[in-house]
Design an enzyme around this catalytic site. Sequence first.
Site, PDB file in Angstrom:
ATOM      1  N   GLU A  81      23.294  74.333  -3.378  1.00  0.00           N
ATOM      2  CA  GLU A  81      22.784  73.694  -4.591  1.00  0.00           C
ATOM      3  C   GLU A  81      22.834  72.180  -4.422  1.00  0.00           C
ATOM      4  O   GLU A  81      23.633  71.676  -3.632  1.00  0.00           O
ATOM      5  CB  GLU A  81      23.646  74.096  -5.798  1.00  0.00           C
ATOM      6  CG  GLU A  81      23.508  75.560  -6.134  1.00  0.00           C
ATOM      7  CD  GLU A  81      24.330  75.979  -7.352  1.00  0.00           C
ATOM      8  OE1 GLU A  81      24.612  75.140  -8.222  1.00  0.00           O
ATOM      9  OE2 GLU A  81      24.682  77.160  -7.411  1.00  0.00           O
TER      10      GLU A  81
ATOM     11  N   ASN B  37      22.844  72.180 -21.502  1.00  0.00           N
ATOM     12  CA  ASN B  37      22.382  71.591 -20.237  1.00  0.00           C
ATOM     13  C   ASN B  37      21.171  70.691 -20.447  1.00  0.00           C
ATOM     14  O   ASN B  37      20.470  70.360 -19.501  1.00  0.00           O
ATOM     15  CB  ASN B  37      21.999  72.703 -19.257  1.00  0.00           C
ATOM     16  CG  ASN B  37      23.185  73.566 -18.892  1.00  0.00           C
ATOM     17  OD1 ASN B  37      24.301  73.075 -18.751  1.00  0.00           O
ATOM     18  ND2 ASN B  37      22.951  74.862 -18.749  1.00  0.00           N
TER      19      ASN B  37
ATOM     20  N   HIS C  81      20.512  71.433 -11.485  1.00  0.00           N
ATOM     21  CA  HIS C  81      21.225  70.422 -12.276  1.00  0.00           C
ATOM     22  C   HIS C  81      20.942  68.991 -11.833  1.00  0.00           C
ATOM     23  O   HIS C  81      21.418  68.048 -12.454  1.00  0.00           O
ATOM     24  CB  HIS C  81      22.732  70.685 -12.226  1.00  0.00           C
ATOM     25  CG  HIS C  81      23.081  72.021 -12.782  1.00  0.00           C
ATOM     26  ND1 HIS C  81      23.234  72.253 -14.123  1.00  0.00           N
ATOM     27  CD2 HIS C  81      23.260  73.215 -12.171  1.00  0.00           C
ATOM     28  CE1 HIS C  81      23.505  73.524 -14.324  1.00  0.00           C
ATOM     29  NE2 HIS C  81      23.524  74.135 -13.153  1.00  0.00           N
TER      30      HIS C  81
ATOM     31  N   LYS D   6      17.063  72.772 -17.946  1.00  0.00           N
ATOM     32  CA  LYS D   6      18.172  71.809 -18.024  1.00  0.00           C
ATOM     33  C   LYS D   6      17.617  70.412 -18.272  1.00  0.00           C
ATOM     34  O   LYS D   6      17.214  70.117 -19.395  1.00  0.00           O
ATOM     35  CB  LYS D   6      19.012  71.959 -16.768  1.00  0.00           C
ATOM     36  CG  LYS D   6      19.795  73.277 -16.865  1.00  0.00           C
ATOM     37  CD  LYS D   6      20.129  73.956 -15.597  1.00  0.00           C
ATOM     38  CE  LYS D   6      20.757  75.314 -15.909  1.00  0.00           C
ATOM     39  NZ  LYS D   6      20.770  76.213 -14.780  1.00  0.00           N
TER      40      LYS D   6
ATOM     41  N   HIS E 233      25.204  79.585  -7.215  1.00  0.00           N
ATOM     42  CA  HIS E 233      24.926  80.239  -8.503  1.00  0.00           C
ATOM     43  C   HIS E 233      24.727  81.747  -8.334  1.00  0.00           C
ATOM     44  O   HIS E 233      24.203  82.210  -7.319  1.00  0.00           O
ATOM     45  CB  HIS E 233      23.646  79.619  -9.078  1.00  0.00           C
ATOM     46  CG  HIS E 233      23.374  79.976 -10.501  1.00  0.00           C
ATOM     47  ND1 HIS E 233      22.488  80.952 -10.864  1.00  0.00           N
ATOM     48  CD2 HIS E 233      23.875  79.473 -11.660  1.00  0.00           C
ATOM     49  CE1 HIS E 233      22.432  81.033 -12.186  1.00  0.00           C
ATOM     50  NE2 HIS E 233      23.266  80.142 -12.695  1.00  0.00           N
TER      51      HIS E 233
ATOM     52  N   ASP F  53      18.802  74.746  -4.307  1.00  0.00           N
ATOM     53  CA  ASP F  53      18.566  74.976  -5.732  1.00  0.00           C
ATOM     54  C   ASP F  53      19.093  73.743  -6.458  1.00  0.00           C
ATOM     55  O   ASP F  53      20.299  73.512  -6.512  1.00  0.00           O
ATOM     56  CB  ASP F  53      19.318  76.250  -6.152  1.00  0.00           C
ATOM     57  CG  ASP F  53      19.223  76.521  -7.653  1.00  0.00           C
ATOM     58  OD1 ASP F  53      18.816  75.637  -8.410  1.00  0.00           O
ATOM     59  OD2 ASP F  53      19.599  77.651  -8.047  1.00  0.00           O
TER      60      ASP F  53
ATOM     61  N   SER G 123      26.819  74.012 -10.426  1.00  0.00           N
ATOM     62  CA  SER G 123      26.746  74.225 -11.867  1.00  0.00           C
ATOM     63  C   SER G 123      28.101  74.287 -12.560  1.00  0.00           C
ATOM     64  O   SER G 123      28.216  73.917 -13.715  1.00  0.00           O
ATOM     65  CB  SER G 123      25.946  75.492 -12.167  1.00  0.00           C
ATOM     66  OG  SER G 123      26.371  76.563 -11.372  1.00  0.00           O
TER      67      SER G 123
HETATM   68  C1  LIG Z   1      20.810  77.630 -14.509  1.00  0.00           C
HETATM   69  C2  LIG Z   1      20.689  77.900 -13.065  1.00  0.00           C
HETATM   70  C3  LIG Z   1      19.780  78.827 -12.561  1.00  0.00           C
HETATM   71  C4  LIG Z   1      18.982  79.723 -13.463  1.00  0.00           C
HETATM   72  O1  LIG Z   1      17.907  79.050 -13.980  1.00  0.00           O
HETATM   73  P1  LIG Z   1      17.233  79.638 -15.310  1.00  0.00           P
HETATM   74  O2  LIG Z   1      15.951  78.919 -15.376  1.00  0.00           O
HETATM   75  O3  LIG Z   1      18.182  79.328 -16.419  1.00  0.00           O
HETATM   76  O4  LIG Z   1      17.082  81.104 -15.090  1.00  0.00           O
HETATM   77  C5  LIG Z   1      19.632  78.941 -11.204  1.00  0.00           C
HETATM   78  N1  LIG Z   1      20.384  78.211 -10.357  1.00  0.00           N
HETATM   79  C6  LIG Z   1      21.296  77.331 -10.804  1.00  0.00           C
HETATM   80  C7  LIG Z   1      22.086  76.551  -9.834  1.00  0.00           C
HETATM   81  C8  LIG Z   1      21.492  77.159 -12.170  1.00  0.00           C
HETATM   82  O5  LIG Z   1      22.418  76.333 -12.611  1.00  0.00           O
END
Ligand SMILES: *Cc1c(COP(=O)(O)O)cnc(C)c1O
Length: 384
Positions: free
Chosen positions: A175, A47, A207, A236, A133, A204, A179
């Site tokens: 999101e 990522n 990405h 990421k 997620h 969130d 993801s």
């Molecule tokens: C990767 C991800 C997370 C977790 O984040 P980390 O910092 O890896 O714990 C949370 N939400 C989404 C949408 C993700 O893709």
Amino acid sequence: MTWQKKIDDALAARRSADALRRRYPVTLGAGRWLQADGCQYLNFSSNDYLGLSHHPQIICAWQQGAERFGVGSGGSGHVSGYSIAHQALEEELAQWLGYSRALLFISGFAANQAVIAALMEKDDRIVADRLSHASLLEAASLSPATLRRFSHNDSQHLARLLATPCPGQQLVVTEGVFSMDGDSAPLAEIHAMAQQHNAWLLVDDAHGIGVTGEEGRGSCWQQQVKPELLVVTFGKGFGVSGAAILCSDSVADYLLQFARHLIYSTSMPPAQAQALRASLAVIRSHEGDERRAKLAMLIQRFRAGINTRSLTLANSDSAIQPLIVGDNQHALRLADTLRQQGCWVTAIRPPTVPVGTARLRLTLTQAHETQDIDRLLEVLNGAG
Ligand SMILES: *Cc1c(COP(=O)(O)O)cnc(C)c1O
């Protein structure tokens, strides 16, 4: 039933469904190449979208930070673990994204758990996109609030759920870029629905942050939406690790009182905060624009070149380009075939994705070259 039998049964069930998860120790896992077992593969699994995990300025900032502050923070931010490096990073993030405050977390998983646990009470309701997620859905189902899930990106379904009476407060969760599918949420519509029902919106943007929008400000900025709560993660596009919640002054003060993941946990190393500041500087610079432009060009080249008669391409313009295969075994076999031909890809299976939608989750990064994409296409179009 003994403990041992309980564990053996669970493992046997996973094994017989071709769903047993294994880790693979790599020599190098982020960037253009993945190295493992003395072999080198083109890496279509990380990522690290902007190729920043190996950026010399960011590595140097981490090294100098460690010299200055030591390797660990020494405690929770509520005791002695909140340094001037953390404070500077929080201020820079808040200013960059147009919020009053930013609070750092050790990971995106922790940030999502913390904010949902701290805010949601028994009479409240969480209305989440059903493809959210695991860190969000898990936090929601552990919370005393009611969880309702709306059909993926369906703001009409969201509106119907929000309209049913709720004795407490409602929180809409989605999101920026999904993801496992790589598509984007219609954030303006979703925020409008939330506002109509006095609900708050949590986005969130794990990405999207760094990768899309002006100066890499992410999906919300790009769609001109300012959710009440914005979660960004740094593992990421930032190429490092960690996360932040962007919010108002009063919500930040509230989280500092009630977010147990902040209070009872060691803060990130100050050196990591310094590395994140260096990463943010690159993301906001002209170099960041160039990195985003190169990634966009590679994504376009991939989508134009794939033979869609034999493979189902998802509706994604992002660096996440899933190929939906369906069957678990078929997905695993296809991933194996690609590896044998020098391309490292990951097969994603239920329960991470819905049953019957096993897929290859291909991720493209700025660290790739056009010939890497062409090689991937050659192998895929041959294997499909
Ligand atoms: C990767 C991800 C997370 C977790 O984040 P980390 O910092 O890896 O714990 C949370 N939400 C989404 C949408 C993700 O893709």
